[in-house]
Design an enzyme around this catalytic site. Structure first.
Site, PDB file in Angstrom:
ATOM      1  N   ARG A   1       0.545  12.974 -25.210  1.00 44.10           N
ATOM      2  CA  ARG A   1      -0.744  12.745 -25.871  1.00 44.10           C
ATOM      3  C   ARG A   1      -1.803  12.233 -24.904  1.00 44.10           C
ATOM      4  NH1 ARG A   1       0.712   8.923 -30.682  1.00 44.10           N
ATOM      5  NH2 ARG A   1      -1.541   9.011 -31.023  1.00 44.10           N
TER       6      ARG A   1
ATOM      7  N   ARG B   1     -16.027  -1.041   1.132  1.00 46.86           N
ATOM      8  CA  ARG B   1     -14.823  -0.227   0.972  1.00 46.86           C
ATOM      9  C   ARG B   1     -13.618  -0.897   1.630  1.00 46.86           C
ATOM     10  NH1 ARG B   1     -16.707   5.321   3.346  1.00 46.86           N
ATOM     11  NH2 ARG B   1     -14.522   5.846   2.936  1.00 46.86           N
TER      12      ARG B   1
END
Length: 451
Positions: free
Chosen positions: A18, A319
């Protein structure tokens, strides 16, 4: 007092169809950690504890994640999906080794806590054979109901099988359970599959326990804590609950969140004292923020260590591999990656600093770029202490800028610049030895200054 031993069995064999994803369900993330990682992190750890993870066939990625989080994890494969009790018995070898307490949990319930596991184990020490985790559901439709007489749990009734009166019960089954390790196999082996699906259900363990005259009890928790994840919508709901928890914990630890609902944190974010975070900040995994640091709006930070009294943003992107020393300043539209900026460094505007080391108290002018990639490999830029890099400069790595060096605006630097040198580029690069010292003299009216 003797510490009771435990085995936690985490069921993680579901396909998660699902979720509409090729990624195994338990590897989806909440607060930048996999669902499985959250559960394994909450499970008992240390002396006298063991952990087993039951996975489906061809789910090596799940096994790898389990061992990444808990190197001591035992991995078992449920070759056929024949119900929850069948899944638990896939770990029969671990159960047979013998422990005091067995905890059965699910890999898709990331909000469960270590405290709840501890509360589940407590009744076993007092003689109970089973402690089942329950919650009061706002809408109990579809959930199994706990049938309780006094303090005893006498049955877990599935919604489809419940009478009209039983369906009025709001105490529902969370699926998580603790079983006395000395009686676990005797209970689990007596669970049958005489039902419409021909499966072996763990909920039937309560009936087996009562048939033997042993005690089953209920431990209650909040509905949020036992949210299972079956769809992307439920994943988003769990993220919301987790973020609320993380924000609350941060504020209770002294972090100032100007608009908490707009700030997103990772489960492993570490804060010092007197940290301030403005609205619309996203903090990813691997971030540590020291005392007095301010993160301004619309900044995104991942894999970064920030020193004391650092200023970030607005609109900054840090980063992985970034490390900023005390008092460093990163301004608007600045990006860093794999960069160490020592104490007092300023990169205030529109710059990219990647694969670089910048010495203490250096100033990086607006529009500066460390050109670290030549199309094949990354290269390093090293900038010394007290250097000044003028606006719109390109530093073509590998290159070293010396201590106290001065880089004129618009320069393209392709070779090393010595200490105290001035580097300029117009039609071609020129490096003037001692040029930085002469520049400082000029700035101070001809007086010599100390570097």
């Amino acid at each position: 007092m003797t510490v009771r031993s435990s085995l936690t069995i985490v069921l993680a064999a579901g396909e998660g169809t699902r979720m509409r994803s090729n990624l195994p369900k338990v590897l989806h993330s909440v607060a930048h950690q996999s669902l499985l990682a959250h559960v394994l992190g909450a499970a008992p750890q240390g002396t006298g504890t063991a952990l087993a993870v039951v996975i489906g066939p061809d789910h090596q990625a799940v096994a790898d994640e389990a061992r990444r989080i808990r190197p001591d994890a035992l991995i078992f494969v449920q070759a056929e999906r024949l119900g929850t009790a069948h899944a638990v018995l896939a770990a029969r070898e671990a159960i047979a080794r013998g422990v005091d307490d067995i905890l059965i949990a699910f890999g898709d319930t990331p909000l469960i806590s270590a405290e709840t596991f501890a509360r589940l184990r407590a009744p076993l020490a007092s003689g109970a054979a089973i402690a089942a985790l329950g919650f009061r559901a706002a809408d109990p439709s579809g959930y199994g109901r706990f049938i309780v007489e006094g303090d005893r749990l006498v049955a877990i009734r599935e919604h489809a099988d419940a009478s009209a009166e039983e369906r009025k019960i709001d105490l529902c089954n969370a699926g998580v359970m603790a079983i006395d390790g000395r009686r676990a196999l005797a209970i689990l082996d007596r669970i049958g599959n005489a039902n419409s699906k021909g499966e072996f259900y763990l909920t039937d363990a309560v009936g087996v326990t009562n048939d033997n005259g042993w005690e089953s009890v209920v431990i209650e928790t909040s509905e949020d804590e036992v949210r299972g994840i079956n769809t992307k919508a439920q994943l988003a709901e769990a993220e919301g609950v987790m973020q609320a928890r993380l924000r609350r914990a941060a504020m209770e630890a002294g972090v100032t969140l100007i608009a908490p609902e707009t700030v997103f944190l990772a489960a492993d974010t570490v804060f010092g004292k007197d940290v301030t975070i403005e609205p619309f900040v996203v903090i990813g995994p691997g971030v540590s923020i020291a005392d007095g640091t301010v993160i301004h709006s619309f900044s995104h930070i991942v894999g970064t260590t920030l020193g004391k009294k650092v200023s970030i943003g607005p609109y900054a992107r840090l980063r992985p591999g970034t490390s900023l020393g005390d008092g460093a300043r990163i301004g608007n539209f600045v990006e860093t990656k794999a960069a160490t900026l020592e104490a007092g460094v300023k990169v205030n505007h529109l710059s990219y600093i990647g694969d670089a080391t910048v010495g203490a108290n250096s100033n990086i002018g607006a529009g500066t770029i460390t050109c670290n990639y030549d199309g094949f490999k990354k290269h390093k830029t090293v900038i010394g202490q007290g250097a000044f890099v003028g606006t719109n400069s390109s530093l073509v790595a590998p290159v070293k800028i010396g201590n106290g060096a001065y880089i004129g605006s618009g320069s393209v630097i392709t070779r090393d610049v010595p200490d105290d040198a001035m580097a300029l580029e117009r039609s071609q690069q020129t490096i003037r030895e001692g040029g930085a010292a002469r520049y400082r003299e000029m700035k101070t009216g001809g007086k010599k200054t100390e570097k």
